[in-house]
Design a protein around this motif. Structure first.
Motif, PDB file in Angstrom:
ATOM      1  N   SER A 138       1.044   3.770  -6.215  1.00  0.00           N
ATOM      2  CA  SER A 138       0.953   5.168  -6.635  1.00  0.00           C
ATOM      3  C   SER A 138      -0.425   5.551  -7.153  1.00  0.00           C
ATOM      4  O   SER A 138      -0.649   6.710  -7.511  1.00  0.00           O
ATOM      5  CB  SER A 138       1.995   5.446  -7.728  1.00  0.00           C
ATOM      6  OG  SER A 138       1.752   4.633  -8.871  1.00  0.00           O
ATOM      7  N   TYR A 172       0.829  -1.204   0.000  1.00  0.00           N
ATOM      8  CA  TYR A 172       0.000   0.000   0.000  1.00  0.00           C
ATOM      9  C   TYR A 172       0.867   1.259   0.000  1.00  0.00           C
ATOM     10  O   TYR A 172       0.560   2.236  -0.691  1.00  0.00           O
ATOM     11  CB  TYR A 172      -0.909   0.041   1.233  1.00  0.00           C
ATOM     12  CG  TYR A 172      -1.844  -1.124   1.400  1.00  0.00           C
ATOM     13  CD1 TYR A 172      -2.312  -1.859   0.313  1.00  0.00           C
ATOM     14  CD2 TYR A 172      -2.280  -1.502   2.667  1.00  0.00           C
ATOM     15  CE1 TYR A 172      -3.175  -2.932   0.487  1.00  0.00           C
ATOM     16  CE2 TYR A 172      -3.147  -2.563   2.853  1.00  0.00           C
ATOM     17  CZ  TYR A 172      -3.589  -3.282   1.762  1.00  0.00           C
ATOM     18  OH  TYR A 172      -4.442  -4.330   1.949  1.00  0.00           O
ATOM     19  N   ARG A 181      -6.696   6.063  -2.116  1.00  0.00           N
ATOM     20  CA  ARG A 181      -5.357   6.227  -1.526  1.00  0.00           C
ATOM     21  C   ARG A 181      -5.434   7.059  -0.252  1.00  0.00           C
ATOM     22  O   ARG A 181      -4.738   6.772   0.728  1.00  0.00           O
ATOM     23  CB  ARG A 181      -4.426   6.910  -2.540  1.00  0.00           C
ATOM     24  CG  ARG A 181      -3.206   7.559  -1.925  1.00  0.00           C
ATOM     25  CD  ARG A 181      -2.244   8.087  -2.963  1.00  0.00           C
ATOM     26  NE  ARG A 181      -1.458   6.995  -3.505  1.00  0.00           N
ATOM     27  CZ  ARG A 181      -0.448   6.413  -2.854  1.00  0.00           C
ATOM     28  NH1 ARG A 181      -0.140   6.794  -1.647  1.00  0.00           N
ATOM     29  NH2 ARG A 181       0.233   5.437  -3.407  1.00  0.00           N
ATOM     30  N   TRP A 208      -6.111   5.012   2.875  1.00  0.00           N
ATOM     31  CA  TRP A 208      -4.922   4.372   3.441  1.00  0.00           C
ATOM     32  C   TRP A 208      -4.029   5.387   4.133  1.00  0.00           C
ATOM     33  O   TRP A 208      -3.526   5.143   5.237  1.00  0.00           O
ATOM     34  CB  TRP A 208      -4.145   3.633   2.351  1.00  0.00           C
ATOM     35  CG  TRP A 208      -2.787   3.170   2.822  1.00  0.00           C
ATOM     36  CD1 TRP A 208      -1.572   3.603   2.379  1.00  0.00           C
ATOM     37  CD2 TRP A 208      -2.520   2.204   3.844  1.00  0.00           C
ATOM     38  NE1 TRP A 208      -0.558   2.964   3.053  1.00  0.00           N
ATOM     39  CE2 TRP A 208      -1.114   2.104   3.963  1.00  0.00           C
ATOM     40  CE3 TRP A 208      -3.327   1.417   4.669  1.00  0.00           C
ATOM     41  CZ2 TRP A 208      -0.501   1.248   4.865  1.00  0.00           C
ATOM     42  CZ3 TRP A 208      -2.720   0.556   5.575  1.00  0.00           C
ATOM     43  CH2 TRP A 208      -1.325   0.480   5.670  1.00  0.00           C
ATOM     44  N   THR A 209      -3.834   6.544   3.514  1.00  0.00           N
ATOM     45  CA  THR A 209      -2.981   7.566   4.111  1.00  0.00           C
ATOM     46  C   THR A 209      -3.488   7.969   5.493  1.00  0.00           C
ATOM     47  O   THR A 209      -2.697   8.222   6.412  1.00  0.00           O
ATOM     48  CB  THR A 209      -2.924   8.804   3.195  1.00  0.00           C
ATOM     49  OG1 THR A 209      -2.408   8.418   1.916  1.00  0.00           O
ATOM     50  CG2 THR A 209      -2.019   9.874   3.786  1.00  0.00           C
ATOM     51  N   ASP A 247      -4.578   6.341  -7.546  1.00  0.00           N
ATOM     52  CA  ASP A 247      -5.628   7.039  -6.804  1.00  0.00           C
ATOM     53  C   ASP A 247      -6.451   6.030  -6.009  1.00  0.00           C
ATOM     54  O   ASP A 247      -6.953   6.331  -4.933  1.00  0.00           O
ATOM     55  CB  ASP A 247      -6.560   7.777  -7.769  1.00  0.00           C
ATOM     56  CG  ASP A 247      -5.803   8.699  -8.716  1.00  0.00           C
ATOM     57  OD1 ASP A 247      -5.099   9.589  -8.207  1.00  0.00           O
ATOM     58  OD2 ASP A 247      -5.906   8.505  -9.940  1.00  0.00           O
ATOM     59  N   ILE A 306      -6.314   2.052  -4.480  1.00  0.00           N
ATOM     60  CA  ILE A 306      -5.465   0.909  -4.136  1.00  0.00           C
ATOM     61  C   ILE A 306      -6.374  -0.290  -3.926  1.00  0.00           C
ATOM     62  O   ILE A 306      -7.229  -0.283  -3.025  1.00  0.00           O
ATOM     63  CB  ILE A 306      -4.646   1.161  -2.860  1.00  0.00           C
ATOM     64  CG1 ILE A 306      -3.755   2.391  -3.017  1.00  0.00           C
ATOM     65  CG2 ILE A 306      -3.797  -0.063  -2.532  1.00  0.00           C
ATOM     66  CD1 ILE A 306      -3.010   2.769  -1.746  1.00  0.00           C
TER      67      ILE A 306
END
Length: 266
Positions: free
Chosen positions: A76, A72, A156, A159-160, A78, A80
């Motif tokens: 890269s 993850y 993404r 996840w961030t 948008d 995942i």
């Protein structure tokens, strides 16, 4: 069109991995990159991945949570997506995942698995003893649908927002339950049968496998402490829902796709 990265952790599963990668190559929605995380395989898994054009990462520390998180972090796209090496998604799986992620307020989507081998009896046992209880029981505990690691896609930014909370260094956590637990109970997660994938029936291969998965699920709840408390989670969801009705919350607007600021609190 969102750029899609697919993460596939693998450990000594070259034959299944080859089928998974072939299925990804046949997707109707383009996959920008496939990230295969080799968790110390001694067979030809890494060679199979390289031959397919996938990015191969080597994660020597054993643990599916650690391998998945490594993938993850590297992805890269948008969007995942996460599949297991024994997952075989239908041709429209990525397209459907992207479509569902476009639903207002949705931060992640998931679907069930069905065994690729065996007949009707095995599928009934699978649904009755494994897949059905997983979604019903964990859904009840989390206050919203859990993610099924063999068939998951998220923005993404999702996840961030949670990457520093997952227990990536604990090899005994149930990684998809742990990831599910880090998502705020008020965030919108969709489970849809259109995202059904074929998987190996190995979870029901014997009593030891079932016992291990059950033990890891309880361990995951234990290490998450207050975050895993069902009462707190349902209360959080109820407060946000009530606030949304009264206009007194900072919950995401109808067009928001990513986690709102209040959701990033540790």
């Amino acid at each position: 069109m969102p750029k899609v990265s697919v993460v596939v952790p693998v450990l000594d599963d070259a034959e299944h991995l080859a089928r998974c990668l072939d299925a990804l190559a046949a997707q109707t929605h383009p996959v920008a990159e496939v990230v295969v995380v080799d968790n110390g395989s001694r067979d030809g898994s890494a060679d199979v991945a390289r031959a397919s054009g996938a990015v191969v990462l080597h994660e020597p520390v054993r643990g599916i949570a650690r391998a998945s998180a490594r993938g993850y972090d590297h992805a890269s796209g948008d969007v995942i997506a996460r599949l297991d090496a024994d997952t075989v998604p239908p041709p429209g799986w990525v397209a459907e995942a992207v479509r569902l992620l476009g639903t207002p307020g949705v931060v992640a989507v998931t679907g069930p698995g069905r065994p690729s081998e065996g007949g009707r009896v095995l599928r009934r046992v699978w649904d009755g003893l494994y897949m059905g209880p997983y979604f019903v029981l964990v859904w009840s505990a989390l206050g919203r649908p859990p993610l099924f690691g063999s068939a998951t896609a998220m923005w993404r930014d999702t996840w961030t927002a949670v990457r520093d909370r997952v227990h990536r260094d604990d090899p005994e956590v149930h990684d998809d339950v742990d990831l599910s637990m880090q998502l705020d109970p008020a965030w919108r997660v969709l489970v849809d049968r259109a995202l059904t994938v074929e998987v190996s029936a190995r979870p029901l291969s014997g009593a030891a496998s079932v016992a291990q998965r059950t033990r890891r699920a309880f361990h995951t709840f234990r290490v998450n402490g207050r975050r895993a408390n069902p009462v707190r989670r349902w209360a959080r969801r109820a407060r946000v829902a009530l606030g949304a009705r009264t206009g007194a919350t900072s919950a995401p607007a109808a067009t928001t796709r990513t986690p709102p600021p209040w959701a990033r609190r540790r």
